[in-house]
Design a protein around this motif. Structure first.
Motif, PDB file in Angstrom:
ATOM      1  N   SER A  46       8.288   9.299   3.717  1.00  0.00           N
ATOM      2  CA  SER A  46       9.134   9.399   5.028  1.00  0.00           C
ATOM      3  C   SER A  46      10.283   8.520   5.070  1.00  0.00           C
ATOM      4  O   SER A  46      10.505   7.577   4.173  1.00  0.00           O
ATOM      5  CB  SER A  46       8.079   9.069   6.053  1.00  0.00           C
ATOM      6  N   SER A  47      11.261   8.939   5.758  1.00  0.00           N
ATOM      7  CA  SER A  47      12.328   7.893   5.898  1.00  0.00           C
ATOM      8  C   SER A  47      12.067   6.596   6.688  1.00  0.00           C
ATOM      9  O   SER A  47      12.797   5.727   6.524  1.00  0.00           O
ATOM     10  CB  SER A  47      13.565   8.763   6.550  1.00  0.00           C
ATOM     11  N   LYS A  48      11.051   6.758   7.738  1.00  0.00           N
ATOM     12  CA  LYS A  48      10.816   5.534   8.189  1.00  0.00           C
ATOM     13  C   LYS A  48       9.784   4.875   7.702  1.00  0.00           C
ATOM     14  O   LYS A  48       8.822   5.768   6.931  1.00  0.00           O
ATOM     15  CB  LYS A  48      10.433   5.847   9.660  1.00  0.00           C
ATOM     16  N   LYS A  49       9.526   3.631   7.730  1.00  0.00           N
ATOM     17  CA  LYS A  49       8.396   3.056   6.904  1.00  0.00           C
ATOM     18  C   LYS A  49       7.275   2.253   7.621  1.00  0.00           C
ATOM     19  O   LYS A  49       6.383   1.577   7.042  1.00  0.00           O
ATOM     20  CB  LYS A  49       9.166   1.841   6.029  1.00  0.00           C
ATOM     21  N   SER A  50       7.229   2.727   9.011  1.00  0.00           N
ATOM     22  CA  SER A  50       6.320   1.645   9.837  1.00  0.00           C
ATOM     23  C   SER A  50       4.845   2.325   9.503  1.00  0.00           C
ATOM     24  O   SER A  50       3.848   1.491   9.634  1.00  0.00           O
ATOM     25  CB  SER A  50       6.662   2.037  11.330  1.00  0.00           C
ATOM     26  N   GLY A  51       4.540   3.524   9.274  1.00  0.00           N
ATOM     27  CA  GLY A  51       3.202   4.070   8.973  1.00  0.00           C
ATOM     28  C   GLY A  51       2.870   3.626   7.586  1.00  0.00           C
ATOM     29  O   GLY A  51       1.651   3.355   7.246  1.00  0.00           O
ATOM     30  N   GLN A  52       3.859   3.518   6.499  1.00  0.00           N
ATOM     31  CA  GLN A  52       3.655   2.895   5.219  1.00  0.00           C
ATOM     32  C   GLN A  52       2.991   1.475   5.569  1.00  0.00           C
ATOM     33  O   GLN A  52       2.048   1.284   4.777  1.00  0.00           O
ATOM     34  CB  GLN A  52       4.568   3.195   4.287  1.00  0.00           C
ATOM     35  N   TYR A  53       3.805   0.645   5.989  1.00  0.00           N
ATOM     36  CA  TYR A  53       3.475  -0.647   6.290  1.00  0.00           C
ATOM     37  C   TYR A  53       2.087  -0.909   7.016  1.00  0.00           C
ATOM     38  O   TYR A  53       1.295  -1.731   6.613  1.00  0.00           O
ATOM     39  CB  TYR A  53       4.537  -1.556   6.854  1.00  0.00           C
ATOM     40  N   PHE A  54       1.761   0.031   7.969  1.00  0.00           N
ATOM     41  CA  PHE A  54       0.533  -0.327   8.748  1.00  0.00           C
ATOM     42  C   PHE A  54      -0.563   0.057   7.684  1.00  0.00           C
ATOM     43  O   PHE A  54      -1.809  -0.535   7.794  1.00  0.00           O
ATOM     44  CB  PHE A  54       0.576   0.956   9.850  1.00  0.00           C
ATOM     45  N   CYS A  55      -0.523   1.342   7.048  1.00  0.00           N
ATOM     46  CA  CYS A  55      -1.503   1.628   6.067  1.00  0.00           C
ATOM     47  C   CYS A  55      -1.777   0.510   4.770  1.00  0.00           C
ATOM     48  O   CYS A  55      -2.759   0.274   4.565  1.00  0.00           O
ATOM     49  CB  CYS A  55      -1.206   3.094   5.272  1.00  0.00           C
ATOM     50  N   LEU A  56      -0.535  -0.185   4.415  1.00  0.00           N
ATOM     51  CA  LEU A  56      -1.067  -1.369   3.499  1.00  0.00           C
ATOM     52  C   LEU A  56      -1.350  -2.323   4.091  1.00  0.00           C
ATOM     53  O   LEU A  56      -2.355  -3.145   3.259  1.00  0.00           O
ATOM     54  CB  LEU A  56       0.770  -1.727   2.992  1.00  0.00           C
ATOM     55  N   ILE A  57      -1.291  -2.655   5.502  1.00  0.00           N
ATOM     56  CA  ILE A  57      -1.923  -3.811   6.046  1.00  0.00           C
ATOM     57  C   ILE A  57      -3.540  -3.596   6.313  1.00  0.00           C
ATOM     58  O   ILE A  57      -4.346  -4.308   6.100  1.00  0.00           O
ATOM     59  CB  ILE A  57      -1.230  -4.017   7.447  1.00  0.00           C
ATOM     60  N   VAL A  58      -3.657  -2.305   6.619  1.00  0.00           N
ATOM     61  CA  VAL A  58      -5.078  -1.761   6.637  1.00  0.00           C
ATOM     62  C   VAL A  58      -5.755  -1.842   5.466  1.00  0.00           C
ATOM     63  O   VAL A  58      -6.929  -2.406   5.212  1.00  0.00           O
ATOM     64  CB  VAL A  58      -5.372  -0.406   7.022  1.00  0.00           C
ATOM     65  N   ALA A  59      -5.262  -1.253   4.240  1.00  0.00           N
ATOM     66  CA  ALA A  59      -5.800  -1.557   3.200  1.00  0.00           C
ATOM     67  C   ALA A  59      -5.821  -2.981   2.613  1.00  0.00           C
ATOM     68  O   ALA A  59      -6.906  -3.378   1.987  1.00  0.00           O
ATOM     69  CB  ALA A  59      -4.922  -0.836   2.171  1.00  0.00           C
ATOM     70  N   GLY A  60      -4.867  -3.704   3.069  1.00  0.00           N
ATOM     71  CA  GLY A  60      -5.122  -5.153   2.676  1.00  0.00           C
ATOM     72  C   GLY A  60      -6.213  -5.824   3.442  1.00  0.00           C
ATOM     73  O   GLY A  60      -6.934  -6.695   2.683  1.00  0.00           O
ATOM     74  N   PHE A  61      -6.682  -5.526   4.525  1.00  0.00           N
ATOM     75  CA  PHE A  61      -7.656  -5.911   5.385  1.00  0.00           C
ATOM     76  C   PHE A  61      -9.314  -5.565   4.668  1.00  0.00           C
ATOM     77  O   PHE A  61      -9.885  -6.349   4.635  1.00  0.00           O
ATOM     78  CB  PHE A  61      -7.412  -5.447   6.644  1.00  0.00           C
ATOM     79  N   GLY A  62      -8.939  -4.144   4.290  1.00  0.00           N
ATOM     80  CA  GLY A  62     -10.378  -3.792   3.693  1.00  0.00           C
ATOM     81  C   GLY A  62     -10.440  -4.435   2.339  1.00  0.00           C
ATOM     82  O   GLY A  62     -11.536  -4.862   1.733  1.00  0.00           O
ATOM     83  N   ALA A  63      -9.510  -4.600   1.432  1.00  0.00           N
ATOM     84  CA  ALA A  63      -9.490  -5.187   0.243  1.00  0.00           C
ATOM     85  C   ALA A  63      -9.948  -6.756   0.413  1.00  0.00           C
ATOM     86  O   ALA A  63     -10.862  -7.163  -0.261  1.00  0.00           O
ATOM     87  CB  ALA A  63      -8.263  -5.081  -0.437  1.00  0.00           C
ATOM     88  N   LEU A  64      -9.364  -7.568   1.546  1.00  0.00           N
ATOM     89  CA  LEU A  64      -9.894  -8.973   1.625  1.00  0.00           C
ATOM     90  C   LEU A  64     -11.209  -8.862   2.190  1.00  0.00           C
ATOM     91  O   LEU A  64     -12.136  -9.826   1.524  1.00  0.00           O
ATOM     92  CB  LEU A  64      -9.160  -9.393   2.714  1.00  0.00           C
ATOM     93  N   ARG A  65     -11.814  -8.060   2.856  1.00  0.00           N
ATOM     94  CA  ARG A  65     -13.236  -7.893   3.177  1.00  0.00           C
ATOM     95  C   ARG A  65     -14.008  -7.539   1.809  1.00  0.00           C
ATOM     96  O   ARG A  65     -15.129  -8.182   1.898  1.00  0.00           O
ATOM     97  CB  ARG A  65     -13.317  -6.829   4.179  1.00  0.00           C
ATOM     98  N   LEU A  66     -13.646  -6.917   1.058  1.00  0.00           N
ATOM     99  CA  LEU A  66     -14.392  -6.517  -0.235  1.00  0.00           C
ATOM    100  C   LEU A  66     -14.466  -7.843  -1.038  1.00  0.00           C
ATOM    101  O   LEU A  66     -15.479  -8.202  -1.449  1.00  0.00           O
ATOM    102  CB  LEU A  66     -13.857  -5.418  -0.891  1.00  0.00           C
ATOM    103  N   PHE A  67     -13.288  -8.560  -1.076  1.00  0.00           N
ATOM    104  CA  PHE A  67     -13.305  -9.755  -1.789  1.00  0.00           C
ATOM    105  C   PHE A  67     -14.045 -10.748  -1.430  1.00  0.00           C
ATOM    106  O   PHE A  67     -14.821 -11.561  -1.953  1.00  0.00           O
ATOM    107  CB  PHE A  67     -11.673 -10.257  -1.736  1.00  0.00           C
ATOM    108  N   LEU A  68     -14.181 -10.905   0.011  1.00  0.00           N
ATOM    109  CA  LEU A  68     -14.843 -11.916   0.758  1.00  0.00           C
ATOM    110  C   LEU A  68     -16.409 -11.553   0.682  1.00  0.00           C
ATOM    111  O   LEU A  68     -17.260 -12.466   0.461  1.00  0.00           O
ATOM    112  CB  LEU A  68     -14.421 -12.240   2.076  1.00  0.00           C
ATOM    113  N   GLY A  69     -16.851 -10.233   0.431  1.00  0.00           N
ATOM    114  CA  GLY A  69     -18.075  -9.974   0.363  1.00  0.00           C
ATOM    115  C   GLY A  69     -18.738  -9.877  -0.962  1.00  0.00           C
ATOM    116  O   GLY A  69     -19.695  -9.499  -1.079  1.00  0.00           O
TER     117      GLY A  69
END
Length: 73
Positions: A46-69
């Motif tokens: 997409s030409s706008k990047k807000s959805g991409q950044y939001f998905c990357l933040i969500v993926a980072g949150f899930g990866a952090l949860r996996l790392f901590l668990g």
């Protein structure tokens, strides 16, 4: 349009990650992190990047949860 789709994928993934914060449901993140990364890939086209950044933040949150668990819990 792809930005909206990416944001929607990220929002649905974030909502599904809420139960994955609880103990013994953390393995659900193994499914949800790739879905969020797929949403980021959709947002990349997409030409706008807000959805991409939001998905990357969500993926980072899930990866952090996996790392901590330890990857399972």
């Amino acid at each position: 349009m792809l930005n909206l789709l990416s944001g929607l994928i990220g929002l649905v993934t974030l909502i599904l990650m809420i139960p994955a914060v609880l103990p013994l449901l953390g393995a659900l993140n193994w499914i949800l992190v790739p879905i969020a990364l797929f949403g980021a890939f959709i947002g990349l086209m997409s030409s706008k990047k807000s959805g991409q950044y939001f998905c990357l933040i969500v993926a980072g949150f899930g990866a952090l949860r996996l790392f901590l668990g330890g990857g399972i819990v």
